[in-house]
Design a protein around this motif. Structure first.
Motif, short mmCIF file in Angstrom:
data_model
loop_
_atom_site.label_atom_id
_atom_site.label_comp_id
_atom_site.label_asym_id
_atom_site.label_seq_id
_atom_site.Cartn_x
_atom_site.Cartn_y
_atom_site.Cartn_z
N HIS A 37 0.84 -1.21 0.00
CA HIS A 37 0.00 0.00 0.00
C HIS A 37 0.87 1.26 0.00
O HIS A 37 0.65 2.18 -0.79
CB HIS A 37 -0.91 -0.03 1.23
N TYR A 38 1.87 1.31 0.87
CA TYR A 38 2.76 2.47 0.91
C TYR A 38 3.45 2.67 -0.44
O TYR A 38 3.58 3.80 -0.93
CB TYR A 38 3.84 2.29 1.99
N ARG A 39 3.91 1.57 -1.02
CA ARG A 39 4.65 1.65 -2.28
C ARG A 39 3.77 2.24 -3.39
O ARG A 39 4.23 3.10 -4.15
CB ARG A 39 5.15 0.26 -2.66
N TYR A 40 2.54 1.81 -3.47
CA TYR A 40 1.66 2.34 -4.51
C TYR A 40 1.29 3.80 -4.23
O TYR A 40 1.19 4.61 -5.15
CB TYR A 40 0.41 1.49 -4.65
N MET A 41 1.09 4.13 -2.98
CA MET A 41 0.77 5.52 -2.64
C MET A 41 1.95 6.44 -2.96
O MET A 41 1.76 7.59 -3.40
CB MET A 41 0.38 5.64 -1.17
N ARG A 47 7.18 12.69 -3.61
CA ARG A 47 7.82 13.20 -2.39
C ARG A 47 7.87 14.72 -2.45
O ARG A 47 8.14 15.31 -3.49
CB ARG A 47 9.22 12.62 -2.27
N GLY A 48 7.61 15.36 -1.32
CA GLY A 48 7.71 16.81 -1.24
C GLY A 48 6.40 17.54 -1.50
O GLY A 48 6.36 18.77 -1.47
N ALA A 49 5.31 16.82 -1.74
CA ALA A 49 4.01 17.45 -1.91
C ALA A 49 3.42 17.82 -0.55
O ALA A 49 3.87 17.33 0.49
CB ALA A 49 3.06 16.51 -2.66
N SER A 50 2.41 18.68 -0.56
CA SER A 50 1.67 18.94 0.67
C SER A 50 0.50 17.96 0.72
O SER A 50 -0.26 17.82 -0.24
CB SER A 50 1.17 20.38 0.72
N GLU A 64 5.42 7.71 5.50
CA GLU A 64 5.96 7.00 4.35
C GLU A 64 6.01 7.89 3.11
O GLU A 64 6.87 7.72 2.25
CB GLU A 64 5.11 5.76 4.06
N LEU A 65 5.12 8.86 3.01
CA LEU A 65 5.04 9.70 1.81
C LEU A 65 6.07 10.83 1.79
O LEU A 65 6.31 11.43 0.75
CB LEU A 65 3.63 10.30 1.69
N GLU A 66 6.66 11.14 2.93
CA GLU A 66 7.68 12.19 3.03
C GLU A 66 7.21 13.51 2.40
O GLU A 66 7.85 14.04 1.49
CB GLU A 66 8.99 11.73 2.38
N GLY A 70 2.98 17.72 5.97
CA GLY A 70 2.07 16.62 6.22
C GLY A 70 1.15 16.94 7.37
O GLY A 70 1.60 17.29 8.47
N VAL A 71 -0.16 16.84 7.13
CA VAL A 71 -1.16 17.15 8.14
C VAL A 71 -2.12 15.97 8.24
O VAL A 71 -2.59 15.44 7.22
CB VAL A 71 -1.94 18.43 7.80
N GLY A 72 -2.41 15.55 9.46
CA GLY A 72 -3.34 14.46 9.68
C GLY A 72 -4.50 14.89 10.56
O GLY A 72 -4.33 15.73 11.46
N LEU A 73 -5.67 14.32 10.29
CA LEU A 73 -6.86 14.59 11.10
C LEU A 73 -7.49 13.26 11.47
O LEU A 73 -7.69 12.40 10.60
CB LEU A 73 -7.86 15.44 10.31
N ASP A 74 -7.78 13.07 12.76
CA ASP A 74 -8.43 11.84 13.21
C ASP A 74 -9.30 12.16 14.42
O ASP A 74 -8.95 13.03 15.24
CB ASP A 74 -7.38 10.79 13.58
#
Length: 233
Positions: A37-41, A47-50, A64-66, A70-74
């Motif tokens: 999954h990480y590899r396909y994402m 790398r370097g996107a927001s 994993e996406l570097e 990077g912002v996460g919501l949970d």
């Protein structure tokens, strides 16, 4: 929101909080599944996107996406605490993906918005997708990852055998249903993909089947992981 919806939200939150301390061990236990999954994402997202991850859990995918940002919501505070401890370079927020007020502190727009394993737990999918527009610029890509409904009974058996992390009941949606809701929410679907016919390595047999058999027309629809990429219309 109805009493039934509130009760379901509370049950989801309690479940997520209870599993937060075990999440890292479940990721390690199913390393082959998650690594693919990480590899396909990483193929989809440079790398370097927001990147914004809605329903980020412990933040493993973001790390994993570097991303450059990077912002996460949970909704689970316990999951977010784990994410902050494991990946302190990212930003993590506690909030409900279905509540647009949760977006106010996220600092959009973003190059990529992810709903990985999240969409099946939403009560109002179409409204949630519509609300994403305020986090998009004209070139934003929304990436939705979900389980195939064909695998529902198999996953339940895997949970009962201790092979998969337990999850509460979700809405089982096929590719056509999610594509239709994206179009109603004013997004264009630009890519569909089906991956992981066998979610285990099985002494390299799983790897061979996933590489050579899973991509074949017809057979690929039997894969466990489904991916949709959409852009704002």
């Amino acid at each position: 929101m109805s009493a039934l919806d509130l009760s379901r939200k509370r049950a989801l939150l309690e479940h997520a909080n209870s599993l937060a301390p075990q999440r890292a061990s479940w990721l390690a236990k199913n390393r082959y599944f998650h690594s693919d999954h990480y590899r396909y994402m990483r193929f989809l997202i440079p790398r370097g996107a927001s990147v914004l991850d809605l329903g980020c859990g412990v933040g493993d995918l973001l790390a994993e996406l570097e991303p450059s940002r990077g912002v996460g919501l949970d909704m689970s505070e316990a999951m977010v605490e784990q994410a902050r401890a494991l990946n302190p370079s990212m930003q993590y927020h506690v909030g409900d993906v279905e509540n647009v007020q949760s977006f106010s502190d996220l600092g959009g727009p973003f190059d990529y918005i992810l709903l990985s394993g999240t969409i099946g737990f939403l009560d109002d999918i179409e409204s949630t997708l519509e609300s994403l527009h305020e986090l998009c610029h004209k070139d934003t890509r929304v990436v939705i990852v979900y389980y195939s409904p064909l695998w529902g009974p198999v996953l339940k058996v895997a949970e009962s055998l201790g092979l998969k992390m337990p999850q509460p009941e979700q809405n089982w949606l096929n590719t056509e249903s999610i594509s239709g809701m994206l179009e109603l929410a004013d997004f264009d679907v630009i890519k569909r993909e089906w991956r992981q016919l066998v979610p285990r390595r099985l002494m390299f047999l799983g790897t061979l089947l996933n590489r050579y058999l899973a991509p074949l027309p017809g057979i690929r629809r039997l894969c466990l992981r489904n991916y949709l990429v959409a852009r704002p219309n």
